[in-house]
Design an enzyme around this catalytic site. Structure first.
Site, PDB file in Angstrom:
ATOM      1  N   LYS A   1      75.104   9.411 -27.729  1.00 23.50           N
ATOM      2  CA  LYS A   1      73.850   9.767 -26.651  1.00 23.50           C
ATOM      3  C   LYS A   1      74.707  10.397 -25.541  1.00 23.50           C
ATOM      4  O   LYS A   1      75.397   9.881 -24.748  1.00 23.50           O
ATOM      5  CB  LYS A   1      73.272   8.587 -26.125  1.00 23.50           C
ATOM      6  CG  LYS A   1      72.449   8.736 -25.016  1.00 23.50           C
ATOM      7  CD  LYS A   1      71.650   7.387 -24.913  1.00 23.50           C
ATOM      8  CE  LYS A   1      70.557   7.629 -23.530  1.00 23.50           C
ATOM      9  NZ  LYS A   1      69.455   6.623 -23.588  1.00 23.50           N
TER      10      LYS A   1
ATOM     11  N   LYS B   1      73.469  -0.381 -27.187  1.00 21.94           N
ATOM     12  CA  LYS B   1      73.690   0.804 -26.245  1.00 21.94           C
ATOM     13  C   LYS B   1      74.492   0.261 -25.310  1.00 21.94           C
ATOM     14  O   LYS B   1      74.358  -0.484 -24.649  1.00 21.94           O
ATOM     15  CB  LYS B   1      72.445   1.219 -25.775  1.00 21.94           C
ATOM     16  CG  LYS B   1      72.570   2.835 -25.202  1.00 21.94           C
ATOM     17  CD  LYS B   1      71.665   3.333 -24.045  1.00 21.94           C
ATOM     18  CE  LYS B   1      72.138   2.723 -22.652  1.00 21.94           C
ATOM     19  NZ  LYS B   1      71.445   3.079 -21.655  1.00 21.94           N
TER      20      LYS B   1
ATOM     21  N   ARG C   1      56.636  -5.802 -14.774  1.00 21.07           N
ATOM     22  CA  ARG C   1      57.484  -5.037 -15.813  1.00 21.07           C
ATOM     23  C   ARG C   1      57.134  -5.151 -17.232  1.00 21.07           C
ATOM     24  O   ARG C   1      57.107  -4.454 -17.975  1.00 21.07           O
ATOM     25  CB  ARG C   1      58.893  -5.866 -15.356  1.00 21.07           C
ATOM     26  CG  ARG C   1      59.374  -5.329 -14.184  1.00 21.07           C
ATOM     27  CD  ARG C   1      60.995  -5.639 -14.226  1.00 21.07           C
ATOM     28  NE  ARG C   1      61.304  -7.071 -14.277  1.00 21.07           N
ATOM     29  CZ  ARG C   1      61.236  -8.063 -13.361  1.00 21.07           C
ATOM     30  NH1 ARG C   1      61.191  -7.555 -11.924  1.00 21.07           N
ATOM     31  NH2 ARG C   1      61.641  -9.315 -13.506  1.00 21.07           N
TER      32      ARG C   1
HETATM   33  C1  5MM Z   1      66.776   3.685 -18.766  1.00 19.81           C
HETATM   34  O1  5MM Z   1      67.817   3.925 -18.027  1.00 19.81           O
HETATM   35  C2  5MM Z   1      69.132   3.337 -18.601  1.00 19.81           C
HETATM   36  C3  5MM Z   1      69.232   2.142 -17.915  1.00 19.81           C
HETATM   37  O2  5MM Z   1      70.082   2.330 -16.615  1.00 19.81           O
HETATM   38  P1  5MM Z   1      70.472   1.076 -15.800  1.00 19.81           P
HETATM   39  O3  5MM Z   1      71.685   0.326 -16.607  1.00 19.81           O
HETATM   40  O4  5MM Z   1      71.340   1.849 -14.575  1.00 19.81           O
HETATM   41  O5  5MM Z   1      69.314   0.365 -15.220  1.00 19.81           O
HETATM   42  C4  5MM Z   1      70.233   4.380 -18.783  1.00 19.81           C
HETATM   43  O6  5MM Z   1      71.195   4.075 -19.444  1.00 19.81           O
HETATM   44  C5  5MM Z   1      69.483   5.261 -19.994  1.00 19.81           C
HETATM   45  O7  5MM Z   1      69.195   4.908 -21.120  1.00 19.81           O
HETATM   46  C6  5MM Z   1      70.299   6.548 -20.096  1.00 19.81           C
HETATM   47  O8  5MM Z   1      71.154   6.944 -19.007  1.00 19.81           O
HETATM   48  C7  5MM Z   1      69.241   7.615 -20.307  1.00 19.81           C
HETATM   49  O9  5MM Z   1      68.333   7.684 -19.245  1.00 19.81           O
HETATM   50  P2  5MM Z   1      67.940   9.100 -18.648  1.00 19.81           P
HETATM   51  O10 5MM Z   1      66.834   8.465 -17.383  1.00 19.81           O
HETATM   52  O11 5MM Z   1      69.152   9.862 -18.081  1.00 19.81           O
HETATM   53  O12 5MM Z   1      67.271   9.789 -19.855  1.00 19.81           O
END
Ligand code: 5MM
Length: 340
Positions: free
Chosen positions: A219, A136, A46
């Site tokens: 966002k 975020k 990772r």
């Molecule tokens: C990168 O994915 C983020 C983390 O998700 P988990 O908390 O489920 O691990 C997610 O919050 C992300 O920042 C947003 O949804 C935007 O990601 P996408 O893939 O939709 O552009």
């Protein structure tokens, strides 16, 4: 609260021609991503994957900020430089995902509430000390039969507002992420209806919580047909409906809107952003905060092999560059097949 400092950071996050890399996958999500390329999710892999992205030559020209997960914020490059410090030196703003995930909302089958408010003030103090200048929090709203409910929308909007107020109190810019999922078979019209209701509730609660709008970033999802819809709306309709919805619901005081990609393909997400930025001046900057749409090609090119480190970096820098062009209104679909 030092308002002008919050405003300076928020404006930097949505600087012209740049956008945000969402690299804040929690342990479960990064495991799923690694599973897709048959790579075991160890702490070192990772770290190495994230190092590949953060040190990609040329990417800094299109990336304004990076969202970390707790583990990554504490990791270092192979040369021993903490990731937040490495990025800050490049002029990239480090941030941190602080929510504890979406959990089932009691008595509301199929709906979730994002948790993580307990102890948040103390965690924000620590994260600021580690170099994070923004945070975020993602609320998840699903569309289905009889959902979302009014209560589900209100409860998530309230949590977003409480989170945002704590962030600003601790001199951290909140990214407010209310995501209406594109997983179902719903139409673009239904997505617009729900996104309108969600954004209305969110800005109502942000106002009640006394959020300094100039010191935050929104966002949101784009207004788009569900993935399983039979007759999916064309890119021009997505751009038009998204802009209509945002112009009705997002105050001009907000400096910028950084979209999530939500399961769109990389080129689709870039194209939609490009069309919106070509539609003329808007009250706020419009850019990207993509996770999957920025990383998908890089993840595949890397495949977990050290020998592919450079190929992964090249793929990431190219995708970031195309999105940077889309954020500046300079993207054209023909660029997808051109070399960098
Ligand atoms: C990168 O994915 C983020 C983390 O998700 P988990 O908390 O489920 O691990 C997610 O919050 C992300 O920042 C947003 O949804 C935007 O990601 P996408 O893939 O939709 O552009």
């Amino acid at each position: 609260m030092n308002r002008s400092e919050l405003e300076r950071v928020a404006r930097g996050m949505v600087a012209k021609g740049k956008g945000i890399l969402a690299a804040d996958e929690s342990s479960g999500t990064i495991r799923k991503r690694f599973d897709s390329i048959r790579v075991e999710s160890t702490e070192e892999l990772r770290r190495s994957y994230r190092e590949m992205l953060f040190t990609a030559p040329g990417a800094a020209g299109s990336i304004s900020a990076v969202i970390f997960y707790d583990e990554t914020l504490r990791q270092k490059t192979k040369d021993g430089v903490p990731f937040p410090e490495y990025l800050t030196r490049l002029g990239i703003i480090p941030g941190i995902k602080v929510d504890a995930g979406a959990k089932p909302l009691a008595a509301h089958p199929g709906e979730t509430i994002t948790e993580g408010l307990d102890g948040l003030r103390e965690r924000l103090v620590e994260y600021h000390g580690l170099g994070a200048r923004f945070a975020k929090w993602r609320a998840v709203i699903d569309i289905g039969d009889g959902i979302p409910s009014r209560y589900g929308i209100e409860a998530n909007a309230e949590a977003l507002a409480r989170y945002a107020a704590l962030c600003q109190e601790q001199q951290i810019v909140p990214i407010v992420e209310p995501e209406v999922l594109m997983d179902g078979g719903h139409s673009i019209e239904r997505c617009e209806e729900v996104t309108n209701a969600v954004l209305e509730a969110v800005f109502d609660r942000l106002y009640m919580a006394r959020i300094h709008l100039e010191g935050m970033v929104l966002k949101p999802n784009m207004v788009i047909s569900g993935k399983k819809a039979t007759n999916r709306a064309a890119p021009e309709q997505v751009a038009e409906a998204t802009l209509r919805c945002l112009r009705r619901r997002v105050p001009a005081a907000v400096p910028g809107i950084a979209f999530l990609s939500g399961g769109q393909s990389p080129s689709e997400a870039t194209q939609h952003l490009g069309l919106m930025n070509r539609a003329g001046p808007q009250p706020w900057a419009l850019t990207f905060s993509y996770g999957r749409a920025l990383q998908e090609t890089a993840l595949k090119a890397w495949g977990g092999a050290p020998a592919n480190f450079g190929a992964g970096q090249k793929a990431f820098a190219r995708r970031a560059q195309l999105n940077g062009l889309a954020a500046a209104g300079l993207y054209e679909a023909s660029m997808e097949s051109q070399a960098a």
